[in-house]
Enzyme design. Structure first.
Site, mmCIF file in Angstrom:
data_model
loop_
_atom_site.group_PDB
_atom_site.id
_atom_site.type_symbol
_atom_site.label_atom_id
_atom_site.label_comp_id
_atom_site.label_asym_id
_atom_site.label_seq_id
_atom_site.Cartn_x
_atom_site.Cartn_y
_atom_site.Cartn_z
ATOM 1 N N ASP A 1 34.916 45.674 49.601
ATOM 2 C CA ASP A 1 36.139 45.223 48.938
ATOM 3 C C ASP A 1 37.275 46.078 49.489
ATOM 4 O OD1 ASP A 1 38.111 44.285 47.198
ATOM 5 O OD2 ASP A 1 36.735 44.160 45.495
ATOM 6 N N GLU B 1 38.176 36.254 42.940
ATOM 7 C CA GLU B 1 36.968 36.942 43.403
ATOM 8 C C GLU B 1 35.714 36.574 42.614
ATOM 9 O OE1 GLU B 1 37.041 41.296 43.133
ATOM 10 O OE2 GLU B 1 38.984 41.190 42.159
ATOM 11 N N HIS C 1 45.735 45.345 39.176
ATOM 12 C CA HIS C 1 45.181 44.381 38.227
ATOM 13 C C HIS C 1 46.261 43.926 37.249
ATOM 14 C CE1 HIS C 1 40.707 45.548 38.960
ATOM 15 N NE2 HIS C 1 41.157 44.689 39.833
ATOM 16 N N ASP D 1 44.291 41.907 48.756
ATOM 17 C CA ASP D 1 42.972 42.338 48.275
ATOM 18 C C ASP D 1 41.952 41.314 48.783
ATOM 19 O OD1 ASP D 1 40.883 43.255 46.671
ATOM 20 O OD2 ASP D 1 41.934 42.964 44.755
ATOM 21 N N GLU E 1 36.235 37.370 48.151
ATOM 22 C CA GLU E 1 37.585 37.490 47.560
ATOM 23 C C GLU E 1 38.677 37.252 48.593
ATOM 24 O OE1 GLU E 1 38.600 41.409 46.090
ATOM 25 O OE2 GLU E 1 40.220 40.617 44.840
ATOM 26 N N HIS F 1 42.447 38.304 39.504
ATOM 27 C CA HIS F 1 43.593 38.932 38.840
ATOM 28 C C HIS F 1 44.877 38.695 39.616
ATOM 29 C CE1 HIS F 1 43.163 41.965 42.036
ATOM 30 N NE2 HIS F 1 41.866 41.748 41.883
#
Ligand code: CO
Length: 306
Positions: free
Chosen positions: A101, A204, A179, A112, A292, A171
């Site tokens: 990640d 994700e 987040h 992200d 993700e 998120h």
């Protein structure tokens, strides 16, 4: 500088802010995409977890970004918040299901992304998360409900005869906030929120052959600043000074140079100056896969930035 002084005569201030947000998010997205592709090739049996995490974080900086959080390297039943510790000597093993990640930011604008690398025989689990992500992204547009995205993710993963991890979520992303709302569950819920144009969101999905829930384990390698407070001990103050530069973004124990770092970290946790992110693992020991991407929500669709 005052707000008024920043205003342009033509009143385009908000447009400028928006353009800057998009440009920098896209730039961060390009960085993590390239780094992810390079990192995936390096995940091999016998390679060290620490070398991958350091490669990812250094490559982000070389490409002009900053890590938005420590590179997460989660193995098998671990789902999130795992990153190698100082002098960690663990190696990838035959059969491991590896999740990377990766996050980068440019002046706080975050991208992200995550990917699963299968060193065993878990193609189905890997595909479940990837397909759920693909289908959710196809459905994203301004006005769509998060519950609908959750339903797509859940049904897609169930179609692979595995389960979504229901207490891990996608998120929103805001400057220096990794987040932010809205929360995008990996299952259909009764109530959610509307996705709006201009939102930057990370989707994700996590899939597992276990029961579908994660819980904390006692290992902690990641922290973030909660609030600045006057501190009494010199080691506490030194640590706070060192971590201030990460603002509200997560940082790794591994990144800390301060002497007596473990002691100082404990003191700051006890005083609620920083928070811990315990490693999250599937509670029944099931294997977990993850995929993700970050997208910018548009009218009638979205732009995938990673
Ligand atoms: Co994320």
């Amino acid at each position: 500088m005052s707000k008024k002084a920043k205003m342009k005569d033509d009143g385009n201030y908000l447009d400028d802010v928006e353009n800057e947000a998009i440009t920098k998010t896209l730039e961060a997205g390009k960085i993590v995409r390239e780094v992810r592709e390079e990192a995936v090739k390096k995940v091999k049996v016998g390679e060290s977890l620490l070398s991958i995490a350091e490669f990812v974080e250094n490559a982000i900086v070389e490409k002009g970004g900053m890590p938005a959080f420590p590179c997460n390297v989660s193995i098998n039943e671990q789902a999130a918040h795992a990153t190698p510790g100082v002098n960690d000597s663990s190696l990838f093993k035959e059969g491991d299901l590896v999740k990377l990640d990766i996050g980068a930011h440019i002046d706080g604008y975050i991208a992200d992304t995550a990917v699963t690398v299968d060193l065993g025989d878990n193609e189905n689990l890997l595909k479940a998360a990837e397909e759920a992500l693909k289908k959710a992204i196809e459905a994203i547009e301004a006005g769509v409900e998060t519950t609908y995205l959750g339903e797509i993710i859940e049904t897609t993963i169930l179609d692979f005869n595995v389960r979504p991890v229901v207490n891990l979520t996608g998120h929103g992303l805001l400057p220096y906030i990794q987040h932010a709302p809205p929360t995008i569950y990996n299952k259909k819920l009764e109530r959610g929120a509307k996705i709006e144009e201009g939102m930057v969101i990370a989707i994700e999905p996590f899939a597992t052959n276990g029961v579908g829930k994660v819980g904390d384990i006692s290992k902690v390698e990641i922290y973030s600043l909660l609030k600045m407070k006057p501190l009494r001990m010199p080691v506490e103050r030194k640590l706070l000074k060192e971590i201030e530069k990460y603002k509200t973004l997560p940082f790794a124990r591994r990144w800390i140079q301060t002497e007596k770092a473990d002691f100082a970290l404990k003191r700051l946790v006890a005083q609620k100056v920083i928070k811990e992110y315990p490693v999250l693992a599937e509670i029944s020991g099931g294997l977990v896969s993850q995929a993700e991407h970050t997208v910018i929500v548009e009218e009638g669709g979205c732009k995938q930035v990673t």
